[in-house]
Design an enzyme around this catalytic site. Sequence first.
Site, PDB file in Angstrom:
ATOM      1  N   CYS A 101       0.820  -1.210   0.000  1.00 26.09           N
ATOM      2  CA  CYS A 101       0.000   0.000   0.000  1.00 26.09           C
ATOM      3  C   CYS A 101       0.853   1.260   0.000  1.00 26.09           C
ATOM      4  O   CYS A 101       0.363   2.335  -0.297  1.00 26.09           O
ATOM      5  CB  CYS A 101      -1.000   0.006   1.148  1.00 26.09           C
ATOM      6  SG  CYS A 101      -0.395  -0.735   2.649  1.00 26.09           S
ATOM      7  N   ARG A 111       4.008   1.398  -1.643  1.00 26.15           N
ATOM      8  CA  ARG A 111       4.970   1.486  -2.744  1.00 26.15           C
ATOM      9  C   ARG A 111       4.650   0.509  -3.850  1.00 26.15           C
ATOM     10  O   ARG A 111       4.052  -0.560  -3.619  1.00 26.15           O
ATOM     11  CB  ARG A 111       6.386   1.232  -2.238  1.00 26.15           C
ATOM     12  CG  ARG A 111       6.642  -0.230  -1.858  1.00 26.15           C
ATOM     13  CD  ARG A 111       8.043  -0.445  -1.362  1.00 26.15           C
ATOM     14  NE  ARG A 111       8.234   0.211  -0.074  1.00 26.15           N
ATOM     15  CZ  ARG A 111       9.132   1.154   0.150  1.00 26.15           C
ATOM     16  NH1 ARG A 111       9.933   1.545  -0.814  1.00 26.15           N
ATOM     17  NH2 ARG A 111       9.229   1.701   1.339  1.00 26.15           N
ATOM     18  N   HIS A 147      18.872   0.063  -2.246  1.00 31.22           N
ATOM     19  CA  HIS A 147      17.467   0.407  -2.014  1.00 31.22           C
ATOM     20  C   HIS A 147      16.666  -0.838  -1.625  1.00 31.22           C
ATOM     21  O   HIS A 147      15.901  -0.819  -0.657  1.00 31.22           O
ATOM     22  CB  HIS A 147      16.879   1.050  -3.266  1.00 31.22           C
ATOM     23  CG  HIS A 147      15.466   1.500  -3.092  1.00 31.22           C
ATOM     24  ND1 HIS A 147      15.144   2.732  -2.593  1.00 31.22           N
ATOM     25  CD2 HIS A 147      14.285   0.863  -3.305  1.00 31.22           C
ATOM     26  CE1 HIS A 147      13.829   2.844  -2.513  1.00 31.22           C
ATOM     27  NE2 HIS A 147      13.284   1.720  -2.946  1.00 31.22           N
ATOM     28  N   GLN A 175       5.730  -6.274   8.080  1.00 34.92           N
ATOM     29  CA  GLN A 175       4.976  -6.851   6.959  1.00 34.92           C
ATOM     30  C   GLN A 175       5.735  -6.854   5.639  1.00 34.92           C
ATOM     31  O   GLN A 175       5.526  -7.705   4.801  1.00 34.92           O
ATOM     32  CB  GLN A 175       3.644  -6.110   6.735  1.00 34.92           C
ATOM     33  CG  GLN A 175       2.625  -6.358   7.804  1.00 34.92           C
ATOM     34  CD  GLN A 175       2.649  -5.227   8.822  1.00 34.92           C
ATOM     35  OE1 GLN A 175       3.699  -4.821   9.290  1.00 34.92           O
ATOM     36  NE2 GLN A 175       1.481  -4.714   9.149  1.00 34.92           N
ATOM     37  N   GLN A 182       5.684  -9.261   2.028  1.00 35.43           N
ATOM     38  CA  GLN A 182       5.279  -8.753   0.719  1.00 35.43           C
ATOM     39  C   GLN A 182       6.382  -8.957  -0.314  1.00 35.43           C
ATOM     40  O   GLN A 182       6.123  -9.287  -1.466  1.00 35.43           O
ATOM     41  CB  GLN A 182       4.916  -7.263   0.851  1.00 35.43           C
ATOM     42  CG  GLN A 182       3.593  -7.080   1.585  1.00 35.43           C
ATOM     43  CD  GLN A 182       3.472  -5.704   2.226  1.00 35.43           C
ATOM     44  OE1 GLN A 182       4.474  -5.040   2.496  1.00 35.43           O
ATOM     45  NE2 GLN A 182       2.251  -5.282   2.494  1.00 35.43           N
ATOM     46  N   GLY A 234     -15.383   4.685  18.565  1.00 33.22           N
ATOM     47  CA  GLY A 234     -15.072   5.771  17.641  1.00 33.22           C
ATOM     48  C   GLY A 234     -14.617   5.170  16.330  1.00 33.22           C
ATOM     49  O   GLY A 234     -14.088   4.069  16.298  1.00 33.22           O
ATOM     50  N   MET A 262      -7.685   7.607  13.844  1.00 36.76           N
ATOM     51  CA  MET A 262      -6.871   6.943  14.870  1.00 36.76           C
ATOM     52  C   MET A 262      -7.358   5.502  15.086  1.00 36.76           C
ATOM     53  O   MET A 262      -6.570   4.559  15.124  1.00 36.76           O
ATOM     54  CB  MET A 262      -7.076   7.738  16.160  1.00 36.76           C
ATOM     55  CG  MET A 262      -5.894   7.917  17.049  1.00 36.76           C
ATOM     56  SD  MET A 262      -4.373   8.317  16.265  1.00 36.76           S
ATOM     57  CE  MET A 262      -3.425   6.949  16.881  1.00 36.76           C
TER      58      MET A 262
END
Lengths: 470, 290
Positions: A55, A57, A99, A116, A120, A189, A193
């Site tokens: 999500c 890159r 990189h 994570q 991936q 809520g 957050m």
Amino acid sequence: MADPIDNLVLLGVSHRTAPVDVRERLSRIGEDLQAAIRSLKSLPGINEGMVLSTCNRVELYGTGAPADRAASSLRSFLLRGEVVESHLYERRGEEAVRHLFRVASSLDSMVVGEPQILGQLKEAFQAAAQAGAAGDCLHRTVGRAFAVAKRVRTETDVGRAAVSMSFAAVELARKIFASLEGKSVLLVGAGEMATLAARHLASHGVRRIAVANRTLAHAEELREELSTSGVSPTAHELSELPVLLAEVDIVVSAVAAPEPLIGRPLVGKAVKARRFRPLFLVDLAVPRSVDPEVARLPNVYVKDVDDIGEVVAQNSEARAQEATRAERIVEVEVRELARVLRGRAAAPVLGELRRFADEIAQAEARRTLQHLGAALDDAQRESVQAMARAIVNKLLHEPTTRLRRAAELGAEGGLADATARLFGLGEETESVSPHPVPLPVVPGEEGREAAPSPAEQGRVGAADPREREP
Amino acid sequence: MALLSHACLGLAALAYSAAAVAYLWHLVAEVPGAGPRSPRGGGRAAAARLGTAGLAAGLVLHGLAVGALAVLRGPVLATNVREGLSLLAWLMGASFLAMDLRLGLPILGAFVTPLVLAIAFPALVIPTSDAPLPPALHAGLLPIHVVAAFLGNALFAIACGVGACYLVQEREMKGHARVAGLWSKLPSLELLDGLNRRLVVWGFALLSFTIVSGSLVAHGAWGSAWSWEPREVLALVTWLVFGGLIQARTLAGWRGRRAALLTMLGFALAMVSFVGLSLCPVDRHGGTFR
């Protein structure tokens, strides 16, 4: 001379260069990795390819000669979307390796140290391998990236240091519960957050997430959003709090209210109903939404925003030091891989040379044995052949070492070229090769079977020259 | 032989001290990453390994001491309070080592090894009397009765250490989170509570066996299985405390702080019934444990 590390090209878009809406659109590439890799591989000038899509890159790794052609192919592939030039970054050779190592070690992540990314990357590499797009260079580079990530994880505490509030909350929760696996969570809520916290908890194996909100519609929205994350989310109204509090293990409350929403009587009743099972309340709201008195109840633990902030600060301080150490590990590993990959550049010539010498030795041994014929017994015949092999090994040992060292030092193909010309390796190969390629790129059909010298076998394993050129 | 046994015990106590210091260092040393350190955990991890090594060395020496006594005095491993303390400390250390090797929780060493030392040390200094066992007690069950009694107490003792760790961690979790607090080093409350439950259940099983085998021995030796002497009564009270704890856990969902505190109470009772009554011989046990 084929020099894989210099042919490695990376083109990417990440949270550092592009806003979230651009990344979102690009992330569609990740929905069918296989297809993406296949179309990547079909581009002109691309030999190997891998697509890493998360999500935060989308990165394309490719090899090809010349690197410029490979790079422009990758560029056209990415620019097909709504991406513009300024969102892209490009790295080549060692820079690309560095990189990748940083990405794998989670040093380039939005939340540094989050775990994570390694999974991936594994997926990305598996997809590339299945599509037949991962050759020698990617195998070595990505394989090393996993090792580097592991080193960083075990030798530094980058992985342990949490950064964001939700990380800190999870870290605290893990000191109450042995594992978050199978636990259930209540979000009070449905704001940003709460969403972040929910995502994070979901990645730790939480079984159920209940969302309670003043406006049920908003709770429903968040429920919808969470339904893809592998938990079973439910939406509730605030009036259901008494029931929910008796059921869940962790409460994350991020609802602003003038008066504490969750008071001692409410939780007190829940504690009895839940038979003293531990309850952890994380209060992210300011002013506080959980009455501090609640913490006096048995087996109930409350942490407010300041507590969480304390943990975050502690972690980010520690993390800065750890990240520096992690960067050093990455640096050492990049140099080591570059050395190994450059050394591999000498492999084709070495294989040729070896085959050439072996053929002569075997032919001569055969001739000698024919002459001597029946005069020798089996043991003697064997020792004639052994002698022939030994001469080849002794003779080639020094040139092999020197050739490889020259290649490792990154010297241009001079010495390998000279070797090829000196032994006439090129002419012989060209006569049987279907590809009219100049030496010393790839040997022909017979060259594939060329055995590396013993020293080389120990070092680079079974090399298959086919992976280097189409 | 008795001298050799005593010397071994002394050396073992030294090794236990080293282990306790190392484990305590493991507990208080700065968390890796919060300060400068060498790679791979540095001093903190090394301290844990040192603690385990010290404990293991102490156990070997201590084992020699116990073994020498067994050769000298026969299979009943604790005929006086000194030998009893020694045996208790040894079984406790060995059980903890086995637990640590299985679960890998060296941090608990900081709570358990000082207790091992505290129990082993009196065994070094209490004067001994080598009064032989009364002939009536040469029953086959007695050695098993003794080992079960001490192993059960050893497990309760470890449960006590685990309970102490629980209380510390709970105080950390109840209070405000502090920078570099102990909380990040200690295991989770759930894990500690689960460990306490398992230790208490096993200890309780052994205690039950002790009481049954004890009355069988008494029946064989004196003709009456139960005579309400103080030690028997205290053993029964201890049994009721731990039994009640297990019951409350299953039926009422008791756990955590209350369980830890009850464990400590139960262990205190067990120690009183063992040490206290051994020092003032008022019963048949006292008659042997002089």
